[in-house]
Design an enzyme around this catalytic site. Structure first.
Site, PDB file in Angstrom:
ATOM      1  N   ASP A   1      -2.218   1.558  -3.254  1.00 34.69           N
ATOM      2  CA  ASP A   1      -3.142   0.488  -3.649  1.00 34.69           C
ATOM      3  C   ASP A   1      -4.582   0.983  -3.680  1.00 34.69           C
ATOM      4  OD1 ASP A   1      -3.410   0.761  -0.931  1.00 34.69           O
ATOM      5  OD2 ASP A   1      -3.654  -1.383  -0.529  1.00 34.69           O
TER       6      ASP A   1
ATOM      7  N   THR B   1       2.921  -0.913  10.141  1.00 33.33           N
ATOM      8  CA  THR B   1       3.245  -1.154   8.726  1.00 33.33           C
ATOM      9  C   THR B   1       4.668  -0.746   8.371  1.00 33.33           C
ATOM     10  OG1 THR B   1       2.448   1.041   8.102  1.00 33.33           O
ATOM     11  CG2 THR B   1       0.849  -0.752   7.961  1.00 33.33           C
TER      12      THR B   1
ATOM     13  N   ARG C   1       5.397   6.312  15.467  1.00 32.82           N
ATOM     14  CA  ARG C   1       4.723   7.512  14.969  1.00 32.82           C
ATOM     15  C   ARG C   1       4.424   8.452  16.145  1.00 32.82           C
ATOM     16  NH1 ARG C   1       3.902   6.286   9.754  1.00 32.82           N
ATOM     17  NH2 ARG C   1       3.066   4.239   9.199  1.00 32.82           N
TER      18      ARG C   1
ATOM     19  N   SER D   1       0.799  -1.232   0.000  1.00 37.03           N
ATOM     20  CA  SER D   1       0.000   0.000   0.000  1.00 37.03           C
ATOM     21  C   SER D   1       0.830   1.280   0.000  1.00 37.03           C
ATOM     22  CB  SER D   1      -0.942  -0.061   1.204  1.00 37.03           C
ATOM     23  OG  SER D   1      -1.851   0.978   1.165  1.00 37.03           O
TER      24      SER D   1
ATOM     25  N   GLU E   1     -10.313   7.021   8.933  1.00 36.86           N
ATOM     26  CA  GLU E   1      -9.100   7.449   9.595  1.00 36.86           C
ATOM     27  C   GLU E   1      -8.740   8.814   9.004  1.00 36.86           C
ATOM     28  OE1 GLU E   1      -6.495   3.793  10.823  1.00 36.86           O
ATOM     29  OE2 GLU E   1      -6.781   3.736   8.676  1.00 36.86           O
ATOM     30  N   ALA E   2      -8.011   9.615   9.781  1.00 35.47           N
ATOM     31  CA  ALA E   2      -7.645  10.939   9.281  1.00 35.47           C
ATOM     32  C   ALA E   2      -6.845  10.819   7.982  1.00 35.47           C
ATOM     33  CB  ALA E   2      -6.833  11.679  10.334  1.00 35.47           C
TER      34      ALA E   2
ATOM     35  N   ARG F   1       2.826   5.937  19.070  1.00 36.63           N
ATOM     36  CA  ARG F   1       2.467   4.515  18.928  1.00 36.63           C
ATOM     37  C   ARG F   1       3.403   3.859  17.926  1.00 36.63           C
ATOM     38  NH1 ARG F   1      -0.072   4.187  14.125  1.00 36.63           N
ATOM     39  NH2 ARG F   1      -0.648   2.040  14.461  1.00 36.63           N
ATOM     40  N   PRO F   2       3.675   2.567  18.124  1.00 35.57           N
ATOM     41  CA  PRO F   2       4.506   1.896  17.137  1.00 35.57           C
ATOM     42  C   PRO F   2       3.693   1.660  15.873  1.00 35.57           C
ATOM     43  CG  PRO F   2       3.793   0.337  18.827  1.00 35.57           C
ATOM     44  CD  PRO F   2       3.244   1.673  19.216  1.00 35.57           C
TER      45      PRO F   2
END
Ligand code: G16
Length: 542
Positions: free
Chosen positions: A278, A500, A505, A64, A370-371, A496-497
């Protein structure tokens, strides 16, 4: 099943020693050269899942939004939704098993899930345009056939198109025809019907500039274009003929850097959008007359859609319950607007559409975005039946509203967030309401925000709670974030980890862009110090 053959084939796809991967936010993702054994084993696992559910299962080869060099794979469950969490665990065990244990793990999964190995299995496969994807999807096919599974390889598809195919195949065609033409026909019919309802479609609603991230979206929009004519003409940029996938373009780039993609020709006040690699995410944007860039992200998409749905429900006198599902990344202004102005209940789920999708299923109409622009709308069976019945029974204005809702149901890809379907819904709503991109943008003002990525030795040292809004480990990190947040007005931050990419992040928002940038940087430094940072913390602002 001939176990000796499975063992023999598996050895051809040997696992690089020491490599441990996790089925993350959207499946396995890493450098493409490390994925051969994962693909083979996911082909095998898909067959087990298909035998267990007596349904068609999908396997999508894509990474993606990740860089072109990465690749990935995810399995699609019978209703076109994400793989069940217990099977994510099986995927981890099978992928990470050493070669000599692979068969034992496979048999263990079969036993625990009571899989009848004599049952038929059918797998559908799709892939994105990455140079590595064709070979990797062949490894999936080898995994499928070694366990005696049947398959259909759709070749190049967007991820949401494969979700759609799986859903169609497992609902006896009730959801639509499981062909690419079936997908185009279903969406374009619904879009054209909706467009007919717009009283006078001005020229500005007839064309749209689309950045395709140099990915599969370009191929598929080209194929679809004539189905949309004369309703909407698309001007495609970053169509893969020159640039590199997701490089300086695409929805993830535009959202993360809050800049237009490279190669896009934009005039002021012109509506433009970006898909990701994607085509499962979409964001909109424009330049105002002063040359200022405005991003319209997933939060504003959710707001536009839910307010339109609410208006239509009001017109037909129905009080079906609408809920909006967001993640911690949702801009504070969007949550406030939805709750306080629109009076819509809002819920926060963990990152990953799989989490949002499940929460959205609890409502008559569940809007989830999601944003970053990944999302869709789900209609419960009851709500859908009611709307379709009203579209037949009602008259005049009410009938028109019910018909529009019916078309909207058909236009959304309810199996998964889908950039193409979302784009058509948005285009239809803007035309029907006569809204310009600026008017849409003006619904509320985003709080300035910034996202950065921090590299650490092992991102799993960070664990979170409260839908990822608070860090639990490493010790002291949340306290440090709390202290930093206190320094700024209207501020909020979390870490947060990523599921992907191999990064942590960091998200921050505050009353000004300088404050948001500075808070993101300071929180990044805290992560770097307390979680074993590598390299350096990027300075936001670029
Ligand atoms: C995937 C997921 C999204 C998620 C994104 C980022 O997107 O489908 O739900 O928001 O990854 O996840 P993370 O922050 O864990 O890396 P895509 O478009 O790459 O499939």
């Amino acid at each position: 099943m001939d176990l000796a053959v499975v063992t023999k084939y598996s050895a051809l796809y040997s696992k690089p020693s020491g490599l441990i991967l996790q089925y993350g936010t959207a499946g396995f993702r890493t450098k493409a050269e490390h994925l051969d054994h994962v693909m083979f084993r996911m082909g095998v696992l898909a067959v087990l899942r298909s035998k267990q559910t007596k349904s068609t299962i999908g396997v999508m080869v894509t990474a993606s939004h990740n860089p072109e060099e990465d690749n990935g794979v995810k399995l699609i469950d019978p209703l076109g939704d994400m793989l069940a969490p217990s099977w994510e665990e099986h995927a981890n065990c099978l992928t990470n098993a050493d070669e000599q244990d692979m068969l034992r793990v496979l048999m263990d999964i079969s036993q625990r899930e009571a899989v009848n190995l004599q049952q038929d299995a059918f797998i559908v496969i799709g892939r994105d345009t990455r140079p590595s994807s064709e070979k990797l999807s062949q490894s999936v096919i080898d995994g499928v056939t070694v366990l005696g599974g049947q398959f259909h390889d759709y070749g190049l598809l967007t991820t949401p198109q494969l979700h759609y195919m799986v859903c169609c195949r497992n609902t006896n065609g009730q959801y639509g025809k499981a062909t690419i033409e079936g997908y185009y026909q279903k969406l374009s019919d619904a879009f054209m019907e909706l467009s007919k309802q717009a009283s006078c479609i001005g020229h500005e609603y007839k064309s749209l500039k689309v950045d395709c991230a140099n990915g599969i979206g370009a191929l598929k929009l080209r194929e679809m274009e004539h189905y949309l004519s004369p309703g909407l003409s698309l001007q495609l940029f970053n169509d893969g003929t020159k640039g590199k996938l997701n490089y300086l373009c695409g929805a993830d780039f535009v959202k993360s850097y809050q800049k237009p993609p490279m190669g896009m020709e934009m005039k002021s006040n012109e509506r433009c959008c970006s898909l990701d690699g994607d085509a499962d995410r979409i964001v909109y944007y424009y330049y105002d007359v002063e040359g200022c860039f405005h991003l319209i992200d997933g939060d504003k998409i959710a707001t536009l859609i839910s307010s339109f749905l609410k208006e239509l429900l009001l017109e037909i006198g129905q009080s079906l319950n609408i809920g909006v599902v967001q993640t911690a990344y949702a801009n504070g202004s969007s949550t406030r607007y939805l709750e306080e102005v629109m009076k819509v209940p809002v819920y926060c789920a963990k990152t990953g559409v799989k989490h949002l999708h499940h929460k959205a299923q609890e409502f008559d109409i569940g809007v989830y975005f999601e944003a970053n622009g990944h999302g869709t709308v789900l209609f419960s069976k009851g709500a859908e039946a009611k709307i379709r019945q009203l579209a037949k029974e009602l008259e005049d204005k009410e009938k028109k509203a019910a018909k529009m809702l019916e078309n909207i149901i058909d236009l959304f890809n309810q199996a998964a967030g889908d950039a193409i379907s979302d784009m058509l819904v948005i285009e239809a709503i803007l035309a029907l309401k006569g809204l310009t991109v600026q008017q849409w943008d003006a619904l509320y003002t985003d709080l300035p925000n910034r996202q950065i990525k921090v590299k650490v030795a092992d991102r799993q040292v960070i664990s979170t709670t409260d839908a990822e809004r608070r860090a639990v480990t490493p010790p002291g990190l949340q306290e440090a974030i709390n202290d930093l947040v206190k320094k700024y007005k209207l501020s909020r931050a979390f870490v947060r980890p990523s599921g992907t990419e191999d990064v942590v992040r960091v998200y921050a928002e505050a009353d000004s862009q300088e404050s948001a940038d500075s808070l993101a940087h300071e929180v990044g430094l805290a992560v770097f110090q307390l979680a074993g940072g590598i390299g350096e913390v990027p300075r936001p602002g670029f």
